[in-house]
Design a protein around this motif. Sequence first.
Motif, short mmCIF file in Angstrom:
data_model
loop_
_atom_site.label_atom_id
_atom_site.label_comp_id
_atom_site.label_asym_id
_atom_site.label_seq_id
_atom_site.Cartn_x
_atom_site.Cartn_y
_atom_site.Cartn_z
N MET A 1 8.13 -6.84 9.33
CA MET A 1 7.77 -6.55 7.94
C MET A 1 7.08 -5.20 7.83
SD MET A 1 8.78 -8.92 5.87
CE MET A 1 7.76 -8.71 4.41
N ALA A 2 7.19 -4.62 6.66
CA ALA A 2 6.60 -3.31 6.41
C ALA A 2 5.07 -3.38 6.41
CB ALA A 2 7.08 -2.77 5.07
N GLU A 3 4.44 -2.30 6.86
CA GLU A 3 3.02 -2.14 6.64
C GLU A 3 2.80 -1.82 5.16
OE1 GLU A 3 0.26 -0.26 9.63
OE2 GLU A 3 2.14 0.77 10.11
N VAL A 4 1.63 -2.16 4.64
CA VAL A 4 1.27 -1.82 3.26
C VAL A 4 -0.07 -1.08 3.29
CG1 VAL A 4 0.78 -2.67 0.94
CG2 VAL A 4 2.48 -3.85 2.36
N PHE A 5 -0.08 0.14 2.76
CA PHE A 5 -1.31 0.90 2.61
C PHE A 5 -1.73 0.84 1.15
CE2 PHE A 5 -0.42 4.19 6.24
CZ PHE A 5 -0.48 3.17 7.17
N THR A 6 -2.98 0.47 0.91
CA THR A 6 -3.52 0.45 -0.45
C THR A 6 -4.34 1.72 -0.66
OG1 THR A 6 -3.60 -1.97 -0.45
CG2 THR A 6 -4.91 -0.82 -2.11
N LEU A 7 -3.91 2.55 -1.60
CA LEU A 7 -4.52 3.86 -1.81
C LEU A 7 -5.11 3.97 -3.21
CD1 LEU A 7 -1.53 4.47 -0.17
CD2 LEU A 7 -2.87 6.52 0.28
N HIS A 8 -6.09 4.85 -3.34
CA HIS A 8 -6.68 5.13 -4.65
C HIS A 8 -5.64 5.85 -5.50
CE1 HIS A 8 -9.33 6.87 -7.73
NE2 HIS A 8 -10.18 5.92 -7.39
N PRO A 9 -5.47 5.47 -6.78
CA PRO A 9 -4.40 6.04 -7.61
C PRO A 9 -4.61 7.52 -7.97
CG PRO A 9 -5.78 4.59 -8.91
CD PRO A 9 -6.20 4.40 -7.48
N VAL A 10 -5.84 8.00 -7.93
CA VAL A 10 -6.11 9.39 -8.32
C VAL A 10 -6.51 10.25 -7.11
CG1 VAL A 10 -7.54 10.91 -9.75
CG2 VAL A 10 -6.78 8.68 -10.64
N ASN A 11 -7.31 9.66 -6.23
CA ASN A 11 -7.76 10.38 -5.03
C ASN A 11 -7.38 9.59 -3.78
OD1 ASN A 11 -9.29 12.59 -6.38
ND2 ASN A 11 -10.53 10.87 -7.12
N PRO A 12 -6.09 9.63 -3.40
CA PRO A 12 -5.65 8.84 -2.25
C PRO A 12 -6.38 9.26 -0.97
CG PRO A 12 -3.96 10.42 -2.92
CD PRO A 12 -5.00 10.43 -3.98
N GLN A 13 -6.71 8.28 -0.15
CA GLN A 13 -7.49 8.52 1.05
C GLN A 13 -6.73 9.42 2.03
OE1 GLN A 13 -6.75 5.70 -0.56
NE2 GLN A 13 -8.09 4.00 0.04
N PRO A 14 -7.33 10.55 2.43
CA PRO A 14 -6.65 11.49 3.35
C PRO A 14 -6.21 10.83 4.66
CG PRO A 14 -8.57 12.54 2.36
CD PRO A 14 -8.62 11.09 1.95
N ARG A 15 -7.00 9.90 5.17
CA ARG A 15 -6.65 9.23 6.43
C ARG A 15 -5.32 8.48 6.30
NH1 ARG A 15 -7.35 4.00 7.78
NH2 ARG A 15 -8.66 3.68 5.93
N LEU A 16 -5.13 7.78 5.18
CA LEU A 16 -3.89 7.03 4.98
C LEU A 16 -2.71 7.96 4.68
CD1 LEU A 16 -5.23 3.96 2.95
CD2 LEU A 16 -4.74 4.13 5.41
N ILE A 17 -2.97 9.03 3.95
CA ILE A 17 -1.91 10.02 3.70
C ILE A 17 -1.45 10.63 5.02
CG2 ILE A 17 -1.46 12.31 2.71
CD1 ILE A 17 -1.38 10.12 0.62
#
Length: 208
Positions: A1-17
């Motif tokens: 199954m795919a991984e799911v990253f939950t990110l902030h809608p306006v300031n997405p976390q640089p680590r996850l990006i």
Amino acid sequence: MAEVFTLHPVNPQPRLIHQAADLIRDGGLVALPTDSAYALCGHLGDGELLARIRHIRGVDERHLFTLMCRDLSEIATYARVDNAQYRLLKAATPGSYTFILEGTRELPRRVLHPKRKTIGLRVPDHPLVLALLKELDQPLLSSTLLLPGDEAPLCEADEIEARIGGLVDLILDCGPCGAGATSVINLVGGAPELVRAGRGSLAPFGLE
């Protein structure tokens, strides 16, 4: 199954990006939100990725892929743009549009329309996508996440995980995104031609 990253809608976390960009560079297939529904995205030069997207979408080799770019300067690298086309692009980007333009030699032949040698290009108006494009420092090959038999593209991460979680490598979730596809404008050959009416206003092109 795919991984799911939950990110902030306006300031997405640089680590996850950064992690998402590394996965794309390694050939991963990502479902991500845009200003007009979710899209399937990956590395431009990956032939296997094209086959995976076509399989999920249920389309053949004639399907027109789209390059998502950071800005107009990046578009000019991958498409032939004259002064009149540039003015139209400048007035409508970033936004919910896909523009059909003649591709340049910078593009692999397999991503171009097999007969017309055209490509769809867009500059999305979405903080997460723009952050990912900046991190990658190159365009994303993309296709609207419209599944066979559906009338509208998907715009919720939970539904994407339930329906195709086993077919993609990563889902980026920052809440619901725009419901509906882009407006597709053909700029090849002179006057703008409407291919598909979508979220983007047609007024800048005199096509209302």
